[in-house]
Scaffold this motif. Structure first.
Motif, short mmCIF file in Angstrom:
data_model
loop_
_atom_site.label_atom_id
_atom_site.label_comp_id
_atom_site.label_asym_id
_atom_site.label_seq_id
_atom_site.Cartn_x
_atom_site.Cartn_y
_atom_site.Cartn_z
N ASP A 28 26.79 36.23 49.56
CA ASP A 28 27.96 35.51 50.10
C ASP A 28 29.07 35.47 49.06
O ASP A 28 30.24 35.71 49.37
CB ASP A 28 27.60 34.08 50.50
N LEU A 29 28.71 35.15 47.82
CA LEU A 29 29.70 35.10 46.74
C LEU A 29 30.29 36.49 46.51
O LEU A 29 31.50 36.64 46.39
CB LEU A 29 29.07 34.55 45.46
N ARG A 30 29.43 37.48 46.47
CA ARG A 30 29.89 38.86 46.28
C ARG A 30 30.87 39.27 47.39
O ARG A 30 31.91 39.86 47.12
CB ARG A 30 28.69 39.80 46.23
N SER A 31 30.57 38.92 48.62
CA SER A 31 31.46 39.24 49.75
C SER A 31 32.81 38.55 49.60
O SER A 31 33.85 39.15 49.88
CB SER A 31 30.82 38.82 51.07
N LYS A 32 32.79 37.31 49.17
CA LYS A 32 34.04 36.57 48.97
C LYS A 32 34.87 37.21 47.85
O LYS A 32 36.08 37.37 47.98
CB LYS A 32 33.75 35.11 48.65
N ILE A 33 34.22 37.62 46.77
CA ILE A 33 34.92 38.25 45.64
C ILE A 33 35.51 39.59 46.07
O ILE A 33 36.60 39.96 45.64
CB ILE A 33 33.96 38.43 44.43
N LYS A 34 34.81 40.32 46.93
CA LYS A 34 35.30 41.63 47.35
C LYS A 34 36.61 41.54 48.13
O LYS A 34 37.32 42.53 48.26
CB LYS A 34 34.24 42.35 48.16
N THR A 35 36.95 40.36 48.64
CA THR A 35 38.21 40.19 49.38
C THR A 35 39.39 39.97 48.44
O THR A 35 40.53 39.91 48.87
CB THR A 35 38.13 39.01 50.37
N ILE A 36 39.11 39.84 47.15
CA ILE A 36 40.13 39.55 46.15
C ILE A 36 40.44 40.81 45.35
O ILE A 36 39.53 41.54 44.96
CB ILE A 36 39.63 38.44 45.19
N THR A 37 41.70 41.04 45.09
CA THR A 37 42.08 42.17 44.24
C THR A 37 41.89 41.78 42.78
O THR A 37 42.53 40.84 42.29
CB THR A 37 43.55 42.56 44.48
N LEU A 38 41.00 42.47 42.11
CA LEU A 38 40.75 42.25 40.69
C LEU A 38 41.42 43.38 39.93
O LEU A 38 40.92 44.50 39.92
CB LEU A 38 39.25 42.21 40.39
N ASP A 39 42.57 43.09 39.32
CA ASP A 39 43.29 44.13 38.59
C ASP A 39 43.75 43.61 37.24
O ASP A 39 43.37 42.51 36.83
CB ASP A 39 44.47 44.65 39.42
N GLU A 40 44.58 44.40 36.55
CA GLU A 40 45.00 44.04 35.19
C GLU A 40 45.84 42.76 35.16
O GLU A 40 46.04 42.18 34.10
CB GLU A 40 45.76 45.20 34.53
N ASN A 41 46.32 42.31 36.31
CA ASN A 41 47.09 41.06 36.37
C ASN A 41 46.23 39.87 36.75
O ASN A 41 46.76 38.79 37.03
CB ASN A 41 48.25 41.21 37.35
N THR A 42 44.93 40.07 36.82
CA THR A 42 44.02 39.01 37.23
C THR A 42 43.15 38.58 36.06
O THR A 42 42.57 39.41 35.37
CB THR A 42 43.11 39.48 38.39
N THR A 43 43.08 37.28 35.86
CA THR A 43 42.19 36.70 34.86
C THR A 43 41.21 35.81 35.60
O THR A 43 41.61 34.96 36.40
CB THR A 43 42.97 35.88 33.82
N VAL A 44 39.92 36.02 35.34
CA VAL A 44 38.87 35.24 35.99
C VAL A 44 38.19 34.35 34.95
O VAL A 44 37.84 34.82 33.86
CB VAL A 44 37.81 36.16 36.65
N PHE A 45 38.04 33.08 35.30
CA PHE A 45 37.31 32.13 34.48
C PHE A 45 36.08 31.68 35.26
O PHE A 45 36.20 31.35 36.44
CB PHE A 45 38.16 30.89 34.16
N VAL A 46 34.93 31.68 34.61
CA VAL A 46 33.71 31.17 35.23
C VAL A 46 33.12 30.08 34.35
O VAL A 46 33.48 29.95 33.19
CB VAL A 46 32.67 32.29 35.48
#
Length: 136
Positions: free
Chosen positions: A43-61
């Motif tokens: 479910d989490l993976r599916s949700k992440i796949k809807t988001i564009t992860l590119d050089e302008n994206t910073t992810v914090f976990v």
């Protein structure tokens, strides 16, 4: 435009959102994603796949090697060009957001240093050298 995503276990991400917005107002370029007990890793993976992860994206976990971290690492291994940081705290996120509001893009090292500097131990004697509590 810089885009920020915060992902955490339980309601960690939306808890950070609530606190951040209480202090700094509504944040339009940050997405907060909870990985709660009713979600599977798929479910989490599916949700992440809807988001564009590119050089302008910073992810914090929230945690190193936790499910949110692992899902983003998998995306990076499959070609996503994004920055990933673990161990996010409210203070770290506030400083990061503050810098972004002035169009200051922080280096990876600066972001890690902010996180390190947000953790410390309060020592009472350092605050009462002038015998005044008005400065607190």
């Amino acid at each position: 435009m810089e885009r920020t995503i915060v992902i955490g276990h339980g309601h960690f991400a939306t808890g950070l959102q609530s606190a951040l917005e209480l202090i700094m107002g509504i944040q339009k370029n940050i997405e907060f994603i909870d990985f709660d007990r009713n979600m599977s890793i798929d479910d989490l993976r599916s949700k992440i796949k809807t988001i564009t992860l590119d050089e302008n994206t910073t992810v914090f976990v929230d945690l190193f090697a936790g499910s949110p971290f692992n899902v983003i690492v998998d995306e990076i291994l499959h070609g996503a060009n994004t920055r990933l940081f673990y161990g996010i705290t409210l203070g770290m996120l506030m400083e990061y957001v503050s810098k972004l509001s002035f169009d200051i893009k922080l280096s990876d090292e600066e972001i890690v240093d902010i996180g390190k500097n947000q953790v410390g131990k309060f020592i009472l004697t350092n605050y009462f050298q002038n015998d005044s509590v008005d400065e607190l």
